[in-house]
Motif scaffolding. Sequence first.
Motif, PDB file in Angstrom:
ATOM      1  N   PRO A 139       0.711  -1.096  -0.010  1.00 16.79           N
ATOM      2  CA  PRO A 139       0.022   0.113  -0.113  1.00 16.79           C
ATOM      3  C   PRO A 139       1.042   1.630  -0.182  1.00 16.79           C
ATOM      4  O   PRO A 139       0.440   2.761  -0.404  1.00 16.79           O
ATOM      5  N   SER A 140       1.937   1.099   0.931  1.00 17.32           N
ATOM      6  CA  SER A 140       2.692   2.363  -0.193  1.00 17.32           C
ATOM      7  C   SER A 140       3.393   3.009  -1.157  1.00 17.32           C
ATOM      8  O   SER A 140       4.111   3.661  -1.536  1.00 17.32           O
ATOM      9  N   GLY A 141       3.130   1.629  -1.736  1.00 18.18           N
ATOM     10  CA  GLY A 141       3.650   2.091  -3.238  1.00 18.18           C
ATOM     11  C   GLY A 141       2.439   2.252  -3.777  1.00 18.18           C
ATOM     12  O   GLY A 141       2.776   2.868  -5.112  1.00 18.18           O
ATOM     13  N   LEU A 142       1.191   1.969  -4.322  1.00 16.07           N
ATOM     14  CA  LEU A 142       0.304   2.597  -4.535  1.00 16.07           C
ATOM     15  C   LEU A 142      -0.720   2.480  -4.450  1.00 16.07           C
ATOM     16  O   LEU A 142      -1.138   1.555  -2.889  1.00 16.07           O
ATOM     17  N   GLY A 143      -1.559   3.278  -4.781  1.00 16.39           N
ATOM     18  CA  GLY A 143      -2.500   3.615  -3.745  1.00 16.39           C
ATOM     19  C   GLY A 143      -4.575   3.782  -4.483  1.00 16.39           C
ATOM     20  O   GLY A 143      -4.090   3.342  -5.556  1.00 16.39           O
ATOM     21  N   LEU A 144      -4.816   3.998  -3.840  1.00 20.60           N
ATOM     22  CA  LEU A 144      -6.506   3.775  -4.681  1.00 20.60           C
ATOM     23  C   LEU A 144      -6.587   4.329  -5.693  1.00 20.60           C
ATOM     24  O   LEU A 144      -7.419   3.879  -6.646  1.00 20.60           O
ATOM     25  N   GLY A 145      -6.304   6.146  -5.830  1.00 23.41           N
ATOM     26  CA  GLY A 145      -5.805   6.557  -7.011  1.00 23.41           C
ATOM     27  C   GLY A 145      -5.410   5.762  -8.503  1.00 23.41           C
ATOM     28  O   GLY A 145      -6.227   5.613  -8.792  1.00 23.41           O
ATOM     29  N   ASP A 146      -4.520   5.004  -7.623  1.00 26.42           N
ATOM     30  CA  ASP A 146      -3.458   4.216  -8.543  1.00 26.42           C
ATOM     31  C   ASP A 146      -4.204   3.526  -9.237  1.00 26.42           C
ATOM     32  O   ASP A 146      -4.536   3.435 -11.233  1.00 26.42           O
ATOM     33  N   VAL A 147      -5.016   2.244  -8.463  1.00 24.10           N
ATOM     34  CA  VAL A 147      -5.816   0.972  -8.859  1.00 24.10           C
ATOM     35  C   VAL A 147      -7.148   1.794  -9.692  1.00 24.10           C
ATOM     36  O   VAL A 147      -7.011   1.022 -10.789  1.00 24.10           O
ATOM     37  N   LYS A 148      -7.958   2.721  -9.438  1.00 25.43           N
ATOM     38  CA  LYS A 148      -8.717   3.614 -10.694  1.00 25.43           C
ATOM     39  C   LYS A 148      -8.766   3.473 -11.865  1.00 25.43           C
ATOM     40  O   LYS A 148      -9.664   3.490 -12.244  1.00 25.43           O
ATOM     41  N   LEU A 149      -7.423   4.644 -11.024  1.00 17.50           N
ATOM     42  CA  LEU A 149      -6.594   5.457 -12.947  1.00 17.50           C
ATOM     43  C   LEU A 149      -6.936   3.783 -14.110  1.00 17.50           C
ATOM     44  O   LEU A 149      -6.622   3.810 -15.355  1.00 17.50           O
ATOM     45  N   ALA A 150      -5.903   2.886 -13.099  1.00 24.19           N
ATOM     46  CA  ALA A 150      -5.971   1.253 -13.906  1.00 24.19           C
ATOM     47  C   ALA A 150      -7.069   1.201 -15.003  1.00 24.19           C
ATOM     48  O   ALA A 150      -7.280   0.983 -15.912  1.00 24.19           O
ATOM     49  N   GLY A 151      -7.913   1.325 -13.848  1.00 22.80           N
ATOM     50  CA  GLY A 151      -9.050   1.109 -15.185  1.00 22.80           C
ATOM     51  C   GLY A 151      -9.922   1.225 -16.001  1.00 22.80           C
ATOM     52  O   GLY A 151     -10.110   1.077 -17.167  1.00 22.80           O
ATOM     53  N   VAL A 152      -9.226   2.473 -16.307  1.00 22.23           N
ATOM     54  CA  VAL A 152      -9.347   3.685 -17.385  1.00 22.23           C
ATOM     55  C   VAL A 152      -8.799   3.416 -18.215  1.00 22.23           C
ATOM     56  O   VAL A 152      -8.977   3.174 -19.485  1.00 22.23           O
ATOM     57  N   LEU A 153      -7.474   3.790 -17.428  1.00 21.07           N
ATOM     58  CA  LEU A 153      -6.400   3.074 -19.404  1.00 21.07           C
ATOM     59  C   LEU A 153      -6.112   1.689 -19.767  1.00 21.07           C
ATOM     60  O   LEU A 153      -6.364   1.340 -20.250  1.00 21.07           O
ATOM     61  N   GLY A 154      -7.049   0.769 -18.434  1.00 16.77           N
ATOM     62  CA  GLY A 154      -6.922  -0.274 -19.288  1.00 16.77           C
ATOM     63  C   GLY A 154      -8.094  -0.290 -19.954  1.00 16.77           C
ATOM     64  O   GLY A 154      -8.056  -1.368 -21.141  1.00 16.77           O
ATOM     65  N   ALA A 155      -9.181   0.231 -20.023  1.00 18.22           N
ATOM     66  CA  ALA A 155     -10.073   0.005 -20.760  1.00 18.22           C
ATOM     67  C   ALA A 155     -10.221   1.230 -22.127  1.00 18.22           C
ATOM     68  O   ALA A 155     -10.349   0.041 -23.008  1.00 18.22           O
ATOM     69  N   PHE A 156      -9.083   2.269 -21.847  1.00 22.15           N
ATOM     70  CA  PHE A 156      -8.676   2.811 -23.166  1.00 22.15           C
ATOM     71  C   PHE A 156      -7.586   1.936 -24.319  1.00 22.15           C
ATOM     72  O   PHE A 156      -7.397   1.581 -25.280  1.00 22.15           O
ATOM     73  N   LEU A 157      -6.463   0.590 -23.124  1.00 21.17           N
ATOM     74  CA  LEU A 157      -5.495   0.311 -24.057  1.00 21.17           C
ATOM     75  C   LEU A 157      -6.599  -0.976 -24.142  1.00 21.17           C
ATOM     76  O   LEU A 157      -5.975  -1.445 -25.860  1.00 21.17           O
ATOM     77  N   GLY A 158      -7.860  -1.312 -23.650  1.00 25.35           N
ATOM     78  CA  GLY A 158      -8.225  -2.960 -23.753  1.00 25.35           C
ATOM     79  C   GLY A 158      -8.963  -2.375 -25.761  1.00 25.35           C
ATOM     80  O   GLY A 158      -8.642  -3.230 -26.341  1.00 25.35           O
ATOM     81  N   TRP A 159      -9.207  -1.681 -25.468  1.00 25.53           N
ATOM     82  CA  TRP A 159      -9.951  -1.010 -26.949  1.00 25.53           C
ATOM     83  C   TRP A 159      -9.167  -1.129 -28.563  1.00 25.53           C
ATOM     84  O   TRP A 159      -9.016  -1.754 -29.279  1.00 25.53           O
ATOM     85  N   LEU A 160      -7.988  -1.086 -27.706  1.00 27.14           N
ATOM     86  CA  LEU A 160      -6.420  -1.065 -28.823  1.00 27.14           C
ATOM     87  C   LEU A 160      -6.799  -2.461 -29.310  1.00 27.14           C
ATOM     88  O   LEU A 160      -6.323  -2.743 -30.518  1.00 27.14           O
ATOM     89  N   GLY A 161      -6.113  -2.929 -27.768  1.00 24.19           N
ATOM     90  CA  GLY A 161      -6.101  -4.530 -28.567  1.00 24.19           C
ATOM     91  C   GLY A 161      -5.031  -5.197 -27.412  1.00 24.19           C
ATOM     92  O   GLY A 161      -4.445  -4.103 -26.278  1.00 24.19           O
ATOM     93  N   TRP A 162      -5.502  -6.465 -26.612  1.00 22.54           N
ATOM     94  CA  TRP A 162      -4.467  -7.044 -25.784  1.00 22.54           C
ATOM     95  C   TRP A 162      -2.900  -6.767 -25.811  1.00 22.54           C
ATOM     96  O   TRP A 162      -2.702  -6.868 -24.802  1.00 22.54           O
ATOM     97  N   TYR A 163      -2.172  -6.599 -26.339  1.00 23.83           N
ATOM     98  CA  TYR A 163      -1.461  -6.284 -27.310  1.00 23.83           C
ATOM     99  C   TYR A 163      -0.345  -5.129 -26.585  1.00 23.83           C
ATOM    100  O   TYR A 163       0.289  -4.918 -26.142  1.00 23.83           O
TER     101      TYR A 163
END
Length: 215
Positions: A139-163
């Motif tokens: 928890p000292s390395g990553l916060g919940l803000g990073d977790v939530k942002l990961a979902g947003v960026l994951g959606a964007f990158l997933g739209w482009l492709g798994w690679y």
Amino acid sequence: MPLTAAPLTILLTAVVCGALAAALTGWIRTIAESDSLWLRSGVHVALAAAVGAGAAALAENVPELVAFAALAVACGLLVAIDLAVHRLPDLVVVPMYPILFAALATSSAVTGDWGALGRAAAAALALLAFYFTLAFINPSGLGLGDVKLAGVLGAFLGWLGWYYVLVGTLAAFAINAVVALILLLSRRADRHTGIAFGPAMIAGAAAAAWLSVGG
């Protein structure tokens, strides 16, 4: 070549994204509760404009352009806030979920490619789970803000492709490691110094998206 990649579209998108980021300067200083130089220097405006230009070059239809441009503005704001106060406010991150998925769903309706939307949702869930696990372990390395942002960026990158999900994720950690090493070697940080991870996540996603343009 993407349908919206005309030079005028790229220029206009950059201007609009930069202008929106500039208009939100006072707001982000309020929600960050900081008057840091990062929030007064205009770095968020320049980043929003630059990423907005990239969004126009990447988008293949108008709904995609709206999705990518909105994300560009949000990322510009988040980089500045995270560098200033080491936080990724929900007020910026959370609204990106409905905005992004609504625009991408519209794009799928236009193109008939519903598989891309399903992939975006799956990638968002995958990165949410992955980052949540990392945050739980350290928890000292990553916060919940990073977790939530990961979902947003994951959606964007997933739209482009798994690679691109894989490339963007690995690039984020590589970029963060390089930044940490530079700070350590320059003695501007030590092993206990917190380093904002949001900018590295966004830079990694941008690098993966840049690769997708040529792909």
